[in-house]
Each structure stands twice: as C-alpha cells, then as structure tokens.
Write an enzyme that holds these catalytic residues in place. Sequence first.
Site, PDB file in Angstrom:
ATOM      1  N   SER A 114       1.870  -1.302  -7.585  1.00 48.17           N
ATOM      2  CA  SER A 114       2.034  -1.990  -6.305  1.00 48.17           C
ATOM      3  C   SER A 114       3.356  -1.780  -5.581  1.00 48.17           C
ATOM      4  CB  SER A 114       1.805  -3.485  -6.482  1.00 48.17           C
ATOM      5  OG  SER A 114       0.425  -3.726  -6.529  1.00 48.17           O
ATOM      6  N   SER A 171      -0.285  -3.583  -3.909  1.00 45.97           N
ATOM      7  CA  SER A 171      -0.336  -4.880  -3.253  1.00 45.97           C
ATOM      8  C   SER A 171       0.892  -5.189  -2.402  1.00 45.97           C
ATOM      9  CB  SER A 171      -0.517  -5.977  -4.297  1.00 45.97           C
ATOM     10  OG  SER A 171       0.634  -6.073  -5.124  1.00 45.97           O
ATOM     11  N   LYS A 185       8.651  -9.989  -0.765  1.00 47.71           N
ATOM     12  CA  LYS A 185       7.201 -10.079  -0.948  1.00 47.71           C
ATOM     13  C   LYS A 185       6.851 -11.550  -1.155  1.00 47.71           C
ATOM     14  CE  LYS A 185       3.516  -8.059  -3.879  1.00 47.71           C
ATOM     15  NZ  LYS A 185       3.226  -7.140  -5.005  1.00 47.71           N
TER      16      LYS A 185
END
EC number: 6.3.5.7
Length: 492
Positions: free
Chosen positions: A178, A154, A79
């Site tokens: 997330s 997210s 990420k």
Amino acid sequence: MTDLHRLSIRELAEGLSQAKFSSRELTEHYLKRIAKIDPLVKSYVTVTPEQALAEADAADVALKAGNATALTGIPLAHKDIFCTKGIKTTAGSKILDNFISPYDATVVEKTKAAGLVTLGKVNMDEFAMGSTSESSYVGATSNPWALDHVPGGSSGGSAAAVAADLAPFATGTDTGGSIRQPASFCGLTGLKPTYGRVSRFGIIAYASSLDQAGPMARSAEDCAYLMNVIAGHDAKDSTSVKKEVDDYVANLNGTSVKGLRIGIPKQYFNVAGLDADVKARVEESLKKLEEMGATLVEIDLNMTEAYVPTYYLIAPAEASSNLSRYDGVRYGYRCENPADLMDLYKRSRSEGFGPEVQRRILIGTYALSAGYYDAYYVKAQKVRRLIQQDFLKAFENVDVIAAPSAPTTAYKIGANLSPTEMYLGDIYTLAVNLAGLPAINAPVGFDKDSLPVGLQLIGNYWSESQLLSIIHQYQQNTDWHTKRAAIAEENA
Ligand code: GLN
C-alpha cells in the site's frame, strides 16, 4: 512566491531556516492549493487549516528562536489510518465515521515533535484493504496524472496529494504493497521499511504481523528526511525493534552502485499479466543502473506462485481478529433502534463495514475456525516461512532484488475488477510483507497512455539506507522523479 510547491524537502528546509519564507506563508500556500485543486483530486478526507496555521506560527517562533529541527515548519499529510488527537480518524470506513482518537499515533507524535505541520488526513481504501482507494466510504480519489484513473491503494490519498503538489510529502502504510503500489501508480518514491522499524502504535490495525508505516514523497532524498523523523523503537509497540536508527539523509550517498549485485528473479518477469510497457520501463531502469556500475544477476524465487494465496489467508485472518473490536458498543458507528444485543452487533457491523471488508472478515474467520485452522491458517504460516527462506537464500548472492511494483499502470476508476483480479495485481508486493523485508518504489518512466511506471527494489533486513541511497543516485542520473502531472503545474 508562487512556486513553493516545487521545492524539495531540502530546499524547503533551507528556505525556512534562511527566512526566505515563513512556515505560515508555506502552509497558506498549500492550503490555497488544496482549496483550489483538491476538489478535482479528492485526496483529502479532512483538511485542518486552523490547526495547521497554529502549528505553522509555532514553527515560525521556533525558527526565529533558533530551536528548530531540520524539518520545522514543513507541512505534510497523514493517511487517515494514523490516529490524530482531536482530528477525525476514519480509516476510510463508515464504522469509524465519528471516531476522534484521544491520542496521537507515535508517528504523528514524532512528526509533531519535529515541528512538521499537519495539513490534514488523506483518503485510503477502507481499513487499508484494496489497491485502488475506491473502497473508501467517502468515495474515490483521482490519479493526478489522469483524473479518470485510480491513484492506487490503499495509501491512494497520500500518493495523489503528493503527486498533485497538495503536500510536500505524506505518511502511508504498507501491509501488502500500500505504499509501493500507489507510489508506482502516481510516479512517486515510497519506502516500506523493515517490519519493526517504525512504530505501529496508534495505526488502525489491519494485519498486525504485516503492517508497517513509511514515507511517500517525490524523491529518495525527501523520503530520507521523513524516515529520520518516524523511524525508531517505541515502548508502546512490542513489535518495534530496539535497533539504532541510521541517519538516512547523511547516508544518501553511502552505498556504491558500482559493484552492486542486483538480483533479477526469473519468475517475476514471466508473470502472466505483466504489462509490456511496465516490463520495458523496468528493464530500461535496470540497464541504467547497470551503466552506473551495477551487475544484474539472474536469480530464482521459486515460491512466487504462493504469494497471493498465502497473503490472502494470513491478512484476512488477522483482519478478522483485529476488526472484531468494532461492535457498535464501544465506539464507532451504531445501528438505529437495535432490537437486542445480537441485533446491535449484527446490524452495526453489516451497515458499518463495506463489501470488501466483509468479504475478508468472512474469509479470515473461516480460515481461523476450528476444523479448518490447520488446513488453511497453519499451512499458510508454514508457506510464509518458505517464502522468507527463499529471499534469505537469494540475499546470499545479491545485495538487492529488482521487480516491478505492480504488473500494470493505474486502472480506470470504476473498472470493477473482480476480487481475484485485484488480488493478482499485488503479486510483486505481498512477499516483502510476508518476509518482513524493506522495499522501495521509484518512478522510471511512463506507459503508452502517459501513466507512471515504478521500479521496486527489495533489500535485506534493515537495509533502508542502502535502498534510499541506490535510488538517490539513480535519481541524480535521471529525471523521472522531477516529472509533474499537468494538474500539479497549476497555480492556486
Ligand atoms: N492491496 C493489498 C490488500 O488489499 C495491500 C493493502 C495494504 O498494503 N494495506 O490487502
């Protein structure tokens, strides 16, 4: 071999150690898939082919020399919230568009030390604030199951990359859902560990008392392999806990589903806005666990209504403090031709941050300001304690607690939910972070539009092994985790 992307982490590790294929072949295979398929999915923000191939060659040398780890030579994606030395780290924000970290996050350092190969960095909501990944300054990522839908957020880039077979597994972070919600939207398994289990050092901070990193993959087994690498105490993160780390892979069959008491919170299954298909699939998965020997126990979690307001005070409050460092002076975006220092601060921040981030900075600053601090922030902290106590009381009678991960399946891109609608979608995930507990999402079927549905299991502190083991056994008895989106079936 054209189907290397269909192998599990265990199969990849076996193939590499038995020299059925090399890390270079495997890495090239994924890079080719990314080049062909990612223009449709848009999961990667940065692809790093040169570095990946160099790491793959080093892995091949280690494999030949017999000094490889269990995962040497297997690729992954990070990420874009994890600092990576020499590779841009943007956290999905224009304000960090030009930021190259001088050091690696501890998680990244650990994956490198384990011989894993970094394919690149994947998309996310700006500063991890959101549930769709649409707030990223580079634009939206698509859900591999339906390209006009969001992958969730997210950690939407991580979920989309794995679901489209553009990475075997990926790292994510979970401050209020997330990891679990995008795993749910994309038909994956994702684990949010106990607060303090994985180091936060080098992870761009959103809300420090809630942030936690974890694995996103196809199966509990695949997640266990990555947990074995990233979990553990880190002297560089004072909130990481000095506690022995389990061997999550060895423990995959360590928990007996027979006799397991699964708590079913009454309040959770009566939430307005819980989609009928989501409810049905989750109930079917619980029936399956019951068939496997578990007992379902109805429980009360009386604080349910307080989750959303409590989180949406505490998280923005911490964010407003964490994000004060982006001032246009030290690093990151700086506005053009500032008139004076005040103008530099003001314009760098209003041009550099997107609307959702600005909204949260405003809410958080308000909640922390003298005069309102007791009424909002202190009160929210007190309610947070009640939410934690609610869970601890429940765990006196049950081993784990079941819930949907999200009340709906994936939204359409551009659905333009109001902030309140979006926040209400986090109802099932936020309390886990407020209490610091671990929780896992597993795919349990599809809705009428063929979009994935996820089951969430919440465990007591440090029960990561137990959660992975329960889901592993569920996955031995079902095949939802083996289903692939059409786009993942495509060959490069
Ligand atoms: N959707 C939640 C939010 O917008 C959770 C995000 C997260 O876990 N990083 O804050």
